[in-house]
Scaffold this active site. Structure first.
Site, mmCIF file in Angstrom:
data_model
loop_
_atom_site.group_PDB
_atom_site.id
_atom_site.type_symbol
_atom_site.label_atom_id
_atom_site.label_comp_id
_atom_site.label_asym_id
_atom_site.label_seq_id
_atom_site.Cartn_x
_atom_site.Cartn_y
_atom_site.Cartn_z
ATOM 1 C CG ASN A 109 -5.126 3.440 -0.897
ATOM 2 O OD1 ASN A 109 -5.944 4.669 -0.988
ATOM 3 N ND2 ASN A 109 -5.883 1.929 -0.185
ATOM 4 C CG HIS A 111 -7.136 -0.250 3.648
ATOM 5 N ND1 HIS A 111 -8.226 0.059 2.869
ATOM 6 C CD2 HIS A 111 -7.236 -1.016 4.728
ATOM 7 C CE1 HIS A 111 -8.978 -0.993 3.615
ATOM 8 N NE2 HIS A 111 -7.997 -1.923 4.609
ATOM 9 C CB SER A 138 -1.656 -0.159 5.887
ATOM 10 O OG SER A 138 -1.824 -0.626 6.900
HETATM 11 N N1 NHR Z 1 -6.926 0.586 -7.148
HETATM 12 C C1 NHR Z 1 -6.286 -0.450 -7.343
HETATM 13 N N2 NHR Z 1 -6.120 -0.905 -8.394
HETATM 14 N N3 NHR Z 1 -5.600 -1.056 -6.314
HETATM 15 C C2 NHR Z 1 -6.092 -0.575 -4.523
HETATM 16 O O1 NHR Z 1 -5.587 -0.872 -4.031
HETATM 17 C C3 NHR Z 1 -7.008 0.479 -4.911
HETATM 18 C C4 NHR Z 1 -7.720 1.023 -6.260
HETATM 19 C C5 NHR Z 1 -8.751 1.561 -5.773
HETATM 20 C C6 NHR Z 1 -8.962 2.645 -4.506
HETATM 21 C C7 NHR Z 1 -8.694 2.562 -1.946
HETATM 22 C C8 NHR Z 1 -8.937 1.698 -1.554
HETATM 23 C C9 NHR Z 1 -9.895 1.478 0.343
HETATM 24 O O2 NHR Z 1 -8.368 2.079 0.667
HETATM 25 C C10 NHR Z 1 -8.010 1.460 -3.319
HETATM 26 C C11 NHR Z 1 -7.656 1.148 -3.274
HETATM 27 C C12 NHR Z 1 -12.613 1.255 -3.420
HETATM 28 C C13 NHR Z 1 -13.018 0.007 -2.922
HETATM 29 C C14 NHR Z 1 -14.557 -0.243 -3.436
HETATM 30 O O3 NHR Z 1 -15.085 -0.984 -3.898
HETATM 31 C C15 NHR Z 1 -12.589 -0.746 -2.333
HETATM 32 C C16 NHR Z 1 -11.532 -0.503 -2.057
HETATM 33 C C17 NHR Z 1 -11.016 1.064 -2.014
HETATM 34 C C18 NHR Z 1 -11.493 1.373 -2.633
HETATM 35 N N4 NHR Z 1 -15.602 1.172 -4.367
HETATM 36 C C19 NHR Z 1 -16.014 0.538 -5.368
HETATM 37 C C20 NHR Z 1 -16.318 0.646 -6.267
HETATM 38 O O4 NHR Z 1 -16.628 -0.151 -7.633
HETATM 39 C C21 NHR Z 1 -16.731 1.745 -5.669
HETATM 40 C C22 NHR Z 1 -17.784 1.999 -3.846
HETATM 41 C C23 NHR Z 1 -18.065 3.190 -3.953
HETATM 42 O O5 NHR Z 1 -18.125 4.549 -4.806
HETATM 43 O O6 NHR Z 1 -18.494 3.677 -2.648
HETATM 44 O O7 NHR Z 1 -15.126 0.932 -7.066
HETATM 45 O O8 NHR Z 1 -10.146 0.809 0.801
HETATM 46 C C1 GAR Z 2 -9.933 7.664 5.459
HETATM 47 O O1 GAR Z 2 -9.885 6.613 7.155
HETATM 48 C C2 GAR Z 2 -9.619 6.279 4.340
HETATM 49 O O2 GAR Z 2 -8.491 5.630 5.678
HETATM 50 C C3 GAR Z 2 -10.586 5.685 4.347
HETATM 51 O O3 GAR Z 2 -11.565 6.804 4.188
HETATM 52 C C4 GAR Z 2 -11.438 7.938 5.230
HETATM 53 C C5 GAR Z 2 -11.474 9.120 3.919
HETATM 54 O O4 GAR Z 2 -11.340 10.391 5.039
HETATM 55 N N1 GAR Z 2 -10.283 5.125 3.438
HETATM 56 C C6 GAR Z 2 -10.811 4.305 2.557
HETATM 57 O O5 GAR Z 2 -11.951 3.510 3.156
HETATM 58 C C7 GAR Z 2 -10.795 4.032 1.272
HETATM 59 N N2 GAR Z 2 -11.256 2.688 1.074
HETATM 60 P P1 GAR Z 2 -11.449 11.900 4.539
HETATM 61 O O6 GAR Z 2 -11.567 12.466 2.885
HETATM 62 O O7 GAR Z 2 -11.390 12.679 5.651
HETATM 63 O O8 GAR Z 2 -9.643 12.014 4.449
#
Ligand code: NHR
Ligand code: GAR
Length: 216
Positions: A109, A111, A138
């Protein structure tokens, strides 16, 4: 999981600018994007993939009664592409423990923060509100712990007094678009390994904040 390190599936939910960067760098990077999967049918990234003749699949989370059932459908869609690596690129659905276990050490991922600081969402505004002088991006291995898997690489940017959340997002994107293809290539070349909660690059244990990249 297929043992072809060079075959990649990219998971998206939206714009897909990181997907675009990964596609643009794939020849030089020695990896191949076999498919793109979105949980949203209107994600612009799907059009980017189609323009590059990369097959796409939509797995709409709203059509599943539970997170487990969504994860299972997602697994099936992924396995049809037989990838050795799964790349989350702006993918917004939290993945369950069974899913993560199935692809252990094979999910990355990106972030938008200097992890372990600022996991979760809305990172740019939170960094501004805290008066931080530095921000960054990261790449980490995905584990059960949300945004908590070991960091592989990160790159910093300076926060200027003139910055707002939008200008930070722009600066972060520029860094992401170089960093993510670089790390994907490391994986494709067999240089990256996850062992428990430790990440290794060329069999060297990476520090908590990963390899520091300075491309400026
Ligand atoms: N899954 C796991 N198990 N571990 C991680 O480190 C993950 C993951 C899934 C996605 C990306 C992450 C980010 O980079 C990611 C990392 C979505 C949410 C979230 O709250 C949090 C973190 C990340 C991505 N999602 C809500 C949910 O209920 C929905 C939010 C929406 O649809 O807008 O899944 O930040
Ligand atoms: C990126 O900045 C990524 O780091 C972030 O969303 C953007 C996606 O851009 N990810 C998150 O915040 C995950 N929760 P993109 O769709 O243009 O690649």
């Amino acid at each position: 999981m297929h043992n072809n390190h060079r075959s990649v599936v990219v998971l998206i939910s939206g714009n897909g600018s990181n997907l675009q960067a990964l596609m643009d760098f794939s020849n030089a990077g020695n990896y191949r994007i076999s498919g793109v999967i979105s949980n949203k049918s209107d994600a612009y990234g799907l059009q980017r993939a189609e323009q590059s003749n990369i097959p796409t699949t939509v797995v709409d989370h709203r059509q599943y009664e539970s997170r487990d059932l969504f994860d299972q459908a997602l697994s099936q869609a992924i396995d049809e592409y037989e990838p050795g690596l799964i790349i989350l690129a702006g993918f917004m659905r939290i993945l369950g423990a069974d899913f993560v276990k199935r692809y252990q050490g094979k999910i990355l991922n990106i972030h938008p923060s200097l992890l372990p600081d600022y996991p979760g969402t809305n990172t740019h505004q939170r960094v501004l509100d805290a008066g931080e002088k530095m921000h960054g991006v990261s790449v980490h291995f995905v584990t059960e712990e949300l945004d908590g898997g070991p960091v592989i690489a990160q790159e910093s940017i300076a926060v200027e007094s003139s910055d707002d959340a939008e200008s930070l997002a722009t600066k972060i994107h520029e860094k992401e678009h170089v960093l993510y293809p670089t790390v994907a290539s490391w994986f494709a070349d067999g240089r990256l390994r996850l062992d428990g909660n430790d990440a290794f690059l060329d069999e060297q244990l990476l520090p908590e904040t990963g390899e520091q990249i300075d491309a400026s």
